[in-house]
Write a protein that holds these residues in place. Structure first.
Motif, PDB file in Angstrom:
ATOM      1  N   VAL A 222      -5.758   4.577   2.342  1.00 18.01           N
ATOM      2  CA  VAL A 222      -6.250   4.543   3.708  1.00 18.01           C
ATOM      3  C   VAL A 222      -5.944   5.838   4.478  1.00 18.01           C
ATOM      4  O   VAL A 222      -6.802   6.326   5.225  1.00 18.01           O
ATOM      5  CB  VAL A 222      -5.680   3.310   4.450  1.00 18.01           C
ATOM      6  CG1 VAL A 222      -4.167   3.363   4.521  1.00 18.01           C
ATOM      7  CG2 VAL A 222      -6.270   3.192   5.837  1.00 18.01           C
TER       8      VAL A 222
ATOM      9  N   THR B 152      -3.432  -6.364   8.546  1.00 15.49           N
ATOM     10  CA  THR B 152      -2.116  -5.740   8.371  1.00 15.49           C
ATOM     11  C   THR B 152      -1.860  -5.463   6.899  1.00 15.49           C
ATOM     12  O   THR B 152      -2.438  -6.097   6.018  1.00 15.49           O
ATOM     13  CB  THR B 152      -0.987  -6.644   8.911  1.00 15.49           C
ATOM     14  OG1 THR B 152      -0.915  -7.837   8.107  1.00 15.49           O
ATOM     15  CG2 THR B 152      -1.208  -6.996  10.362  1.00 15.49           C
ATOM     16  N   ARG B 153      -0.961  -4.520   6.661  1.00 14.00           N
ATOM     17  CA  ARG B 153      -0.552  -4.188   5.298  1.00 14.00           C
ATOM     18  C   ARG B 153       0.914  -3.761   5.308  1.00 14.00           C
ATOM     19  O   ARG B 153       1.423  -3.240   6.287  1.00 14.00           O
ATOM     20  CB  ARG B 153      -1.408  -3.045   4.718  1.00 14.00           C
ATOM     21  CG  ARG B 153      -2.853  -3.415   4.419  1.00 14.00           C
ATOM     22  CD  ARG B 153      -2.954  -4.395   3.282  1.00 14.00           C
ATOM     23  NE  ARG B 153      -4.331  -4.730   2.962  1.00 14.00           N
ATOM     24  CZ  ARG B 153      -5.000  -5.769   3.446  1.00 14.00           C
ATOM     25  NH1 ARG B 153      -4.408  -6.572   4.338  1.00 14.00           N
ATOM     26  NH2 ARG B 153      -6.236  -6.010   3.078  1.00 14.00           N
TER      27      ARG B 153
ATOM     28  N   ASN C 194       0.829  -1.194   0.000  1.00 14.13           N
ATOM     29  CA  ASN C 194       0.000   0.000   0.000  1.00 14.13           C
ATOM     30  C   ASN C 194       0.871   1.255   0.000  1.00 14.13           C
ATOM     31  O   ASN C 194       1.896   1.302   0.678  1.00 14.13           O
ATOM     32  CB  ASN C 194      -0.917   0.016   1.223  1.00 14.13           C
ATOM     33  CG  ASN C 194      -2.051  -0.982   1.096  1.00 14.13           C
ATOM     34  OD1 ASN C 194      -1.864  -2.082   0.565  1.00 14.13           O
ATOM     35  ND2 ASN C 194      -3.217  -0.629   1.577  1.00 14.13           N
TER      36      ASN C 194
ATOM     37  N   VAL D 298     -12.236   0.983  10.589  1.00 13.77           N
ATOM     38  CA  VAL D 298     -11.232  -0.046  10.329  1.00 13.77           C
ATOM     39  C   VAL D 298     -11.982  -1.343  10.107  1.00 13.77           C
ATOM     40  O   VAL D 298     -12.900  -1.675  10.868  1.00 13.77           O
ATOM     41  CB  VAL D 298     -10.245  -0.170  11.505  1.00 13.77           C
ATOM     42  CG1 VAL D 298      -9.268  -1.323  11.269  1.00 13.77           C
ATOM     43  CG2 VAL D 298      -9.498   1.133  11.718  1.00 13.77           C
TER      44      VAL D 298
ATOM     45  N   ILE E 241      -3.483  -1.999  10.542  1.00 13.85           N
ATOM     46  CA  ILE E 241      -4.267  -0.814  10.183  1.00 13.85           C
ATOM     47  C   ILE E 241      -4.771  -0.111  11.438  1.00 13.85           C
ATOM     48  O   ILE E 241      -4.844   1.122  11.495  1.00 13.85           O
ATOM     49  CB  ILE E 241      -5.457  -1.208   9.279  1.00 13.85           C
ATOM     50  CG1 ILE E 241      -4.967  -1.933   8.028  1.00 13.85           C
ATOM     51  CG2 ILE E 241      -6.257   0.020   8.892  1.00 13.85           C
ATOM     52  CD1 ILE E 241      -4.087  -1.110   7.145  1.00 13.85           C
TER      53      ILE E 241
END
Length: 633
Positions: A466, A488-489, A458, A482, A524
């Motif tokens: 985001v 997770t990213r 991302n 959220v 996130i």
């Protein structure tokens, strides 16, 4: 040097200065010659009274020449005190020369001792009156309407000093500094504007509880993102607002416009503040070789990645920069920016990558030698709802631009992919994976063109991603949404992504896939909490966080590599490469089928087929149904 225009304010200042100069001169005479010299028949006193108008005139003229009367007393500063001293010194020297010309014992009346006393008293009286007026003005600004909030300033450097001074000037407007913390040993135990340096950043939680801190101001504008994040982590347990102070230039401009005390000149959160690692840096000058003097074409040039690509490439001296996109407004904006900021004349091209005839027309006319393909549909939920558009743009568009580039003899072709292409669960990720397969296949068929694939996570700050979404939610007062607390990213900044793309162009030869070392994946939820705190607010108190559930096509955790892909190092310590794998000989057939299904609007069948192709489940035959009879092709 012209004197300032005369106004009532200036006339008033001149009269006050004349009175102060006269008082200083007479007091210095009294201190030098004693009270007995005050008799009216005293020759010394008569000499002083005769020459006093000359001294007053010389001092006022000197003050005018030094532009002292353009300074408003309310904003008297240390620099202005130097101006007072300089003007007084000049007028003293000129006056002493005047006395020397008079002779007949006059210089004896004005001895060096008396002149020094007069010089000191004049500076003290003029400065004292002005500083006193400033203090009175600052006091008069105070209003009891706002309750005070106790503020702890992190950083006792120049920025911290400026913040403290401005807050002390306007303490009644709501924020009162109580002290500093700083990790520099030499600053511990010192005082700045009467405020103590209470400890180090490690002491923030204890100090905040001990002295009742309600606002924590991080006055470290040049600090690295890791330092800021460490401070944020230490403040996690502190029920105080956390604010970031901008650099000194912004502080000066902001305080004059709106006032630091209202926290309106607190800087916006930098993307680097959210990145839980140090940003990767690439020496772009080393990449100039394969771009300098080349005709470079960027698809999706109006997007977040495409426009930054154009900015970076513009500084590497290309022979021609071609901006291709279908959104006329975004293409126009980046074109004008490049003209304005870089002084180059890019070629803006409105075209759709789905239109192969139009692409051939562009390539034959402009003959690009390097192509960066950044045009794509990227929003996962939107592509779940519109799989046919994902196929047309991400699959058909990629095949069109790659085939035309190879056919027209392009030297280098770089395809921008995503980590969502690894074991995809979404239509968007699957179509990007098919794009990777197309590029890999073409790299074996067209050896005259060097193909490369760039895969990354991302991108922080890109349009619709985001962070901008969360910032808008914070601006509205929350809540921040959220999808899942465990999601997770991998994250990277736009400059990092572009540097990786450019680096891949330099190293790519045979359809290899390049990846950036993006550190550990970030939750996130943690990103949301960091963003709230760095915006000067408190998670779950000022801004609520709501969990909405995983959306169609989303994965809890993303991956960077397939199990079959081997990750190998490159000359760049933060970039690794994976050799392109084999592709099915039926890839062209199945891609044709996907495109036909997309054009026919077979949504349900299409989504399943997209995922099958992306995962390598390529059928050996195609089955269709005609009037209930199965026909194999």
């Amino acid at each position: 040097m012209p004197l300032p225009p005369i106004s009532r304010r200036i006339v008033g200042q001149i009269l006050i200065d004349a009175a102060l100069v006269s008082a200083a001169n007479l007091v210095s005479f009294l201190l030098k010659h004693g009270s007995s010299s005050l008799r009216s028949d005293n020759a010394y006193l008569q000499t002083v009274l005769v020459t006093l108008p000359v001294l007053v005139t010389l001092r006022v003229v000197a003050f005018g020449l030094f532009r002292l009367y353009r300074i408003r007393w309310r904003y008297m500063s240390v620099h202005d005190l130097k101006t007072v001293a300089g003007a007084t010194t000049l007028s003293t020297v000129v006056f002493y020369g005047f006395l020397g010309m008079l002779g007949d014992g006059v210089p004896w009346v004005y001895s060096w001792g008396m002149q020094i006393i007069d010089w000191v008293l004049t500076i003290c009286l003029l400065s004292g009156v002005r500083i006193g007026y400033r203090l009175w003005s600052d006091k008069s600004l105070e209003t009891p309407s706002l309750p005070s909030q106790r503020a702890l300033i992190v950083g006792a450097g120049d920025a911290g000093e400026t913040v403290a001074r401005e807050l002390l000037r306007r303490s009644a407007e709501g924020i009162v500094p109580v002290g500093f913390v700083d990790d520099e040993p030499k600053r511990r135990g010192t005082r700045i504007h009467g405020l103590p340096v209470l400890g180090t950043t490690q002491d923030i939680p204890a100090l905040a509880q001990k002295i009742g801190v309600e606002v924590i101001l991080i006055a470290m504008p040049s600090a690295a993102g890791k330092t800021i994040r460490d401070i944020v982590a230490r403040c996690e347990s502190v029920p105080a607002r956390l604010c970031l102070v901008p650099d000194i230039t912004d502080l000066i401009e902001g305080s004059s416009a709106t006032g630091i005390s209202r926290l309106t000149s607190i800087r916006a959160v930098k993307i680097e503040d959210l990145l839980r690692r140090e940003p990767v840096q690439t020496d772009l000058a080393e990449l100039a070789g394969y771009l300098s003097g080349q005709r470079v074409l960027v698809t999706g040039a109006g997007g977040s990645i495409g426009s930054e690509l154009c900015r970076q490439i513009a500084g590497l001296n290309p022979a021609r920069l071609l901006l291709l996109g279908r959104g006329e407004n975004s293409i126009f904006e980046i074109e004008q920016e490049l003209i304005r900021e870089f002084g180059i004349a890019p070629i803006a091209i409105i075209a759709d990558v789905k239109d192969k005839d139009r692409l051939e027309e562009v390539f034959l006319a402009e003959r690009p030698t390097v192509v960066f393909h950044a045009a794509a549909h990227k929003h996962v939920p939107l592509m779940e709802a519109s799989p046919s558009e994902a196929v047309k743009n991400n699959v058909l568009g990629t095949r069109n631009i790659a085939e035309v580039a190879a056919a027209c003899g392009v030297r280098k072709f770089v395809y921008v992919s995503t980590d969502k292409a690894v074991n995809p669960e979404s239509v968007m990720g699957a179509t990007k994976r098919i794009g990777e397969q197309i590029v890999s296949s073409l790299s074996r068929q067209h050896l005259g063109t060097e193909f490369a694939v760039v895969r990354f996570g991302n991108v922080l700050g890109s349009r619709g991603s985001v962070v901008p979404t969360m910032q808008k939610q914070i601006a509205r007062g929350g809540p921040i949404t959220v999808t899942d607390p465990q999601m997770t990213r991998y994250f990277m900044t736009i400059p990092e992504a572009v540097q990786l793309i450019l680096q891949a162009g330099a190293m790519g030869k045979h359809g290899e896939t390049f990846l950036l070392d993006m550190g550990e994946p970030v939750r996130i939820l943690d990103l949301a909490r960091d963003l709230i705190r760095l915006s000067g607010l408190r998670p779950d108190v000022d801004i609520k966080i709501e969990f909405t559930g995983v959306r169609p096509g989303e994965k809890i955790n993303e991956e960077l590599l397939y199990a079959s892909e081997a990750r190998c190092p490159t000359a760049h310590t933060k970039i690794s490469v994976s050799e392109s794998g084999t592709t099915s000989p039926l890839l062209t057939t199945v891609v044709d089928r996907l495109i036909r299904l997309a054009c026919e609007g077979e949504r349900d069948t299409l989504r399943a087929e997209i995922l099958r192709v992306a995962r390598g489940e390529v059928p050996t035959v195609e089955t269709v149904f005609v009037a209930g009879t199965t026909i194999r092709r």
